[in-house]
Design an enzyme around this catalytic site. Structure first.
Site, PDB file in Angstrom:
ATOM      1  N   ARG A  35     -13.323  35.081 -10.628  1.00  0.00           N
ATOM      2  CA  ARG A  35     -14.056  34.209 -11.540  1.00  0.00           C
ATOM      3  C   ARG A  35     -15.559  34.324 -11.311  1.00  0.00           C
ATOM      4  O   ARG A  35     -16.346  34.358 -12.260  1.00  0.00           O
ATOM      5  CB  ARG A  35     -13.582  32.759 -11.346  1.00  0.00           C
ATOM      6  CG  ARG A  35     -14.217  31.770 -12.306  1.00  0.00           C
ATOM      7  CD  ARG A  35     -13.501  30.439 -12.262  1.00  0.00           C
ATOM      8  NE  ARG A  35     -13.344  29.940 -10.907  1.00  0.00           N
ATOM      9  CZ  ARG A  35     -12.719  28.806 -10.598  1.00  0.00           C
ATOM     10  NH1 ARG A  35     -12.175  28.076 -11.561  1.00  0.00           N
ATOM     11  NH2 ARG A  35     -12.615  28.406  -9.351  1.00  0.00           N
ATOM     12  N   SER A 131       3.034  34.684   3.689  1.00  0.00           N
ATOM     13  CA  SER A 131       2.725  34.143   5.009  1.00  0.00           C
ATOM     14  C   SER A 131       2.237  35.242   5.941  1.00  0.00           C
ATOM     15  O   SER A 131       2.667  36.390   5.847  1.00  0.00           O
ATOM     16  CB  SER A 131       3.955  33.463   5.625  1.00  0.00           C
ATOM     17  OG  SER A 131       3.631  32.946   6.906  1.00  0.00           O
ATOM     18  N   GLY A 132       1.371  34.845   6.840  1.00  0.00           N
ATOM     19  CA  GLY A 132       0.865  35.784   7.840  1.00  0.00           C
ATOM     20  C   GLY A 132      -0.629  35.701   8.009  1.00  0.00           C
ATOM     21  O   GLY A 132      -1.193  36.392   8.861  1.00  0.00           O
ATOM     22  N   LYS A 186       8.834  28.891   1.094  1.00  0.00           N
ATOM     23  CA  LYS A 186       7.530  28.964   1.767  1.00  0.00           C
ATOM     24  C   LYS A 186       7.089  27.573   2.234  1.00  0.00           C
ATOM     25  O   LYS A 186       6.504  27.424   3.316  1.00  0.00           O
ATOM     26  CB  LYS A 186       6.486  29.558   0.817  1.00  0.00           C
ATOM     27  CG  LYS A 186       5.059  29.605   1.380  1.00  0.00           C
ATOM     28  CD  LYS A 186       4.965  30.366   2.701  1.00  0.00           C
ATOM     29  CE  LYS A 186       3.557  30.778   3.075  1.00  0.00           C
ATOM     30  NZ  LYS A 186       2.573  29.717   3.172  1.00  0.00           N
ATOM     31  N   HIS A 189       8.970  26.894   5.317  1.00  0.00           N
ATOM     32  CA  HIS A 189       8.339  27.719   6.363  1.00  0.00           C
ATOM     33  C   HIS A 189       7.119  27.004   6.926  1.00  0.00           C
ATOM     34  O   HIS A 189       6.941  26.894   8.147  1.00  0.00           O
ATOM     35  CB  HIS A 189       7.938  29.071   5.768  1.00  0.00           C
ATOM     36  CG  HIS A 189       6.961  29.852   6.589  1.00  0.00           C
ATOM     37  ND1 HIS A 189       5.617  29.538   6.660  1.00  0.00           N
ATOM     38  CD2 HIS A 189       7.115  30.943   7.375  1.00  0.00           C
ATOM     39  CE1 HIS A 189       4.997  30.389   7.459  1.00  0.00           C
ATOM     40  NE2 HIS A 189       5.884  31.253   7.902  1.00  0.00           N
ATOM     41  N   ASN A 190       6.272  26.496   6.052  1.00  0.00           N
ATOM     42  CA  ASN A 190       5.058  25.820   6.508  1.00  0.00           C
ATOM     43  C   ASN A 190       5.373  24.526   7.238  1.00  0.00           C
ATOM     44  O   ASN A 190       4.681  24.149   8.185  1.00  0.00           O
ATOM     45  CB  ASN A 190       4.120  25.552   5.324  1.00  0.00           C
ATOM     46  CG  ASN A 190       3.418  26.812   4.855  1.00  0.00           C
ATOM     47  OD1 ASN A 190       3.867  27.918   5.121  1.00  0.00           O
ATOM     48  ND2 ASN A 190       2.321  26.641   4.156  1.00  0.00           N
ATOM     49  N   GLU A 193       6.347  25.470  10.577  1.00  0.00           N
ATOM     50  CA  GLU A 193       5.092  25.850  11.258  1.00  0.00           C
ATOM     51  C   GLU A 193       4.381  24.602  11.800  1.00  0.00           C
ATOM     52  O   GLU A 193       3.907  24.604  12.951  1.00  0.00           O
ATOM     53  CB  GLU A 193       4.202  26.584  10.263  1.00  0.00           C
ATOM     54  CG  GLU A 193       2.842  26.997  10.762  1.00  0.00           C
ATOM     55  CD  GLU A 193       1.998  27.594   9.648  1.00  0.00           C
ATOM     56  OE1 GLU A 193       0.842  27.156   9.485  1.00  0.00           O
ATOM     57  OE2 GLU A 193       2.499  28.474   8.925  1.00  0.00           O
ATOM     58  N   TYR A 194       4.315  23.544  11.006  1.00  0.00           N
ATOM     59  CA  TYR A 194       3.729  22.278  11.481  1.00  0.00           C
ATOM     60  C   TYR A 194       4.459  21.813  12.746  1.00  0.00           C
ATOM     61  O   TYR A 194       3.839  21.399  13.730  1.00  0.00           O
ATOM     62  CB  TYR A 194       3.859  21.184  10.413  1.00  0.00           C
ATOM     63  CG  TYR A 194       2.756  21.100   9.389  1.00  0.00           C
ATOM     64  CD1 TYR A 194       2.409  22.197   8.604  1.00  0.00           C
ATOM     65  CD2 TYR A 194       2.089  19.901   9.173  1.00  0.00           C
ATOM     66  CE1 TYR A 194       1.411  22.090   7.644  1.00  0.00           C
ATOM     67  CE2 TYR A 194       1.095  19.794   8.206  1.00  0.00           C
ATOM     68  CZ  TYR A 194       0.770  20.894   7.447  1.00  0.00           C
ATOM     69  OH  TYR A 194      -0.211  20.781   6.500  1.00  0.00           O
ATOM     70  N   ARG A 289      -0.653  14.750  12.903  1.00  0.00           N
ATOM     71  CA  ARG A 289      -1.956  15.190  12.376  1.00  0.00           C
ATOM     72  C   ARG A 289      -2.698  14.007  11.748  1.00  0.00           C
ATOM     73  O   ARG A 289      -3.920  13.881  11.902  1.00  0.00           O
ATOM     74  CB  ARG A 289      -1.764  16.312  11.350  1.00  0.00           C
ATOM     75  CG  ARG A 289      -1.213  17.588  11.943  1.00  0.00           C
ATOM     76  CD  ARG A 289      -1.398  18.766  11.006  1.00  0.00           C
ATOM     77  NE  ARG A 289      -0.721  19.954  11.505  1.00  0.00           N
ATOM     78  CZ  ARG A 289      -0.895  21.185  11.019  1.00  0.00           C
ATOM     79  NH1 ARG A 289      -1.737  21.369  10.006  1.00  0.00           N
ATOM     80  NH2 ARG A 289      -0.233  22.200  11.522  1.00  0.00           N
ATOM     81  N   HIS A 454      25.116  -5.764  -0.966  1.00  0.00           N
ATOM     82  CA  HIS A 454      25.160  -4.332  -1.299  1.00  0.00           C
ATOM     83  C   HIS A 454      26.511  -3.689  -1.009  1.00  0.00           C
ATOM     84  O   HIS A 454      26.683  -2.498  -1.267  1.00  0.00           O
ATOM     85  CB  HIS A 454      24.059  -3.594  -0.526  1.00  0.00           C
ATOM     86  CG  HIS A 454      22.677  -3.931  -1.004  1.00  0.00           C
ATOM     87  ND1 HIS A 454      22.234  -3.625  -2.270  1.00  0.00           N
ATOM     88  CD2 HIS A 454      21.652  -4.573  -0.385  1.00  0.00           C
ATOM     89  CE1 HIS A 454      20.979  -4.046  -2.404  1.00  0.00           C
ATOM     90  NE2 HIS A 454      20.612  -4.631  -1.277  1.00  0.00           N
TER      91      HIS A 454
END
Length: 485
Positions: A35, A131-132, A186, A189-190, A193-194, A289, A454
């Protein structure tokens, strides 16, 4: 005159540039556009200098004209609205059968929508996890494409050529599934990773503040772990971080303890709640985090409240480090087990056909969570494609069973010493819950029936029957509607 490009890429930030160079290294002619058009010239004159088969375009019209049909256009732009804007800008320039690939970290529901909308216009859409990081993009990423499967034969040669390879040469890239399946995988995957990163951070904290190890000591410990069952990219880079010095001092100790995040871990947690899957470890990693971001409040609380804590009560430091290694491995297994649970449930919900062993192999090289035991995950699903949970595989069940004493020792010692282990203790609690034939949910159901009518089911009656009790004698006999998670 140049031959037309095999593929085009829009978005010349570092990831985009490195993917272009990777494609070009494998013999593909690539058209590029950005862009901010000046970035095209900068790229051609610097990183891509001398590469005649990388073709720059100054407009989208020129960019599309450089592509052979069916046109294959990969977007490496910010997820969300920017992706839709580029799709809308390109769409009038395309023809039926052309292919748009979103290689960003898009939310899978956006990919579901884009696949459906573009299919109606005759355009094939692919949402691919990449990823990578920068190195992976340049030398071989893990790629997780999903979407309109008609596009796969056209992009398969390129994607599998540029992807990382396992030791036996298998590409870390295969077709994942329909619609948003690639971006969902993905996302998971992340999320893993966390979890992995937080687990390692907790082990570091325990070694530093609990055992009093210096950074050279921790380097040696991590180096040893990386040669054994914990062999992985994240252990490797953590070792390297322990060894990095600035002006003779460990750089890591000069870094502010406020962690950032871009949202994929949060999305994993949200999806787990929507699908009713207890992905507890990843949730704790995201919250860790969030807690780190409350730096000012944490400092204030640390001054106001005197914590009651003792020292670690250990006789043999080396033996405790061995326990920590086993606890970390067991917790990592729980993280992956929860991730695969979530993918399995999503496949049911969205009618995807996911190959879990193949997904493990896609993560075996090139990606951030690559580790040695992904081969074992692949074998587990090869032996039993209907495996409900990795904990039920004999290999992983054996590791978890043997790690229990070490795992519990590490958790109890850390809690006594007031050293937080949110993900490691969450993993242990999940393990204990998952392996318990009876949990106290009977009391929860009684409470729910008491205040909200309930209903509940009984162990001495058929499970399909529901019951309501007038617990106080003042209530009625009408029960509320119910639903199952």
């Amino acid at each position: 005159m140049y031959k037309k490009a095999d593929i085009g890429l829009i978005g010349l930030a570092v990831m985009g540039q490195n993917l272009v160079l990777n494609m070009n290294d494998h013999g593909y002619t690539v058209a590029v556009y950005n862009r901010t058009v000046s970035k095209v010239d900068d790229f051609l004159n610097e990183a891509a200098a001398g590469r005649d088969s990388i073709l720059g375009a100054k407009s989208l019209e020129e960019f599309v004209s450089l592509l052979q049909r069916p046109r294959k256009i990969m977007l490496m732009v910010k997820a969300g609205e920017v992706v839709d804007k580029f799709i809308n800008s390109i769409l009038p320039l395309l023809e039926e059968g052309d292919i748009i690939i979103d290689g960003g970290n898009s939310l899978f529901t956006d990919t579901n929508r884009r696949c459906k909308d573009l299919e109606a216009k005759g355009i094939l859409f692919v949402g691919s996890g990449v990823s990578g990081g920068e190195e992976g993009a340049r030398r071989g990423p893990s790629l997780m494409p999903g979407g309109n499967k008609e596009a796969w034969p056209h992009i398969k040669p390129i994607f599998q050529a540029i992807s990382a390879k396992t030791d036996n040469g298998t590409p870390c890239c295969d077709w994942v599934g329909d619609a948003g399946a690639g971006h969902f995988v993905k996302m998971v995957h992340n999320g893993i990773e966390y979890g992995d990163m937080q687990l390692i951070a907790e082990a570091y904290n325990l070694m530093k503040d609990g055992l009093g190890l210096n950074h050279d000591d921790m380097y040696q410990v991590l180096d040893k772990w990386n040669k054994g069952s914990l062999d992985s990219y994240l252990i490797e880079i953590t070792r390297d971080i322990m060894g990095y010095r600035e002006e003779g001092e460990p750089l890591v100790e000069k870094i502010l303890d406020k962690a950032g995040q871009k949202g994929t871990g949060k999305w994993t947690g949200i999806s787990s709640l929507e699908l009713g899957m207890p992905v507890t470890l990843i949730g704790e990693a995201v919250f860790a985090r969030c807690l780190s971001a409350l730096k000012d409040e944490r400092v204030e609380a640390s001054k106001l409240i005197k914590k009651q804590k003792g020292a670690l009560t250990i006789d043999n430091k080396d033996a405790f480090i061995d326990d920590l290694e086993k606890a970390l491995l067991a917790s990592k297994i729980i993280s992956y087990a929860q991730g695969f649970m979530l993918m399995r449930e999503a496949a049911k919900e969205y009618s995807w056909t996911l190959n879990y062993g193949a997904i493990a192999l896609m993560w075996r090289g090139g990606c951030i969570i690559r580790s040695a035991f992904l081969d074992k995950i692949n074998l587990a699903y090869e032996k039993n494609p209907e495996l409900k949970n990795l904990i039920l595989d004999p290999y992983f069940a054996g590791i978890l069973e043997n790690a229990q004493k070490s795992w519990r020792n590490v958790a109890s010692q850390a809690l006594s010493a007031a050293i937080p282990l949110p993900t490691m203790t969450s993993a242990l609690s999940f393990f204990d819950g998952y392996t318990s034939a009876v949990v106290p949910a009977n009391l929860l159901q009684a409470q729910r029936d008491y205040f909200g009518a309930h209903t509940y089911r009984r162990i001495d009656r058929p499970e399909e029957e529901s019951f309501h009790t007038n617990w106080t004698g003042r209530g009625g006999d009408v029960s509320a509607g119910k639903y199952d998670v």
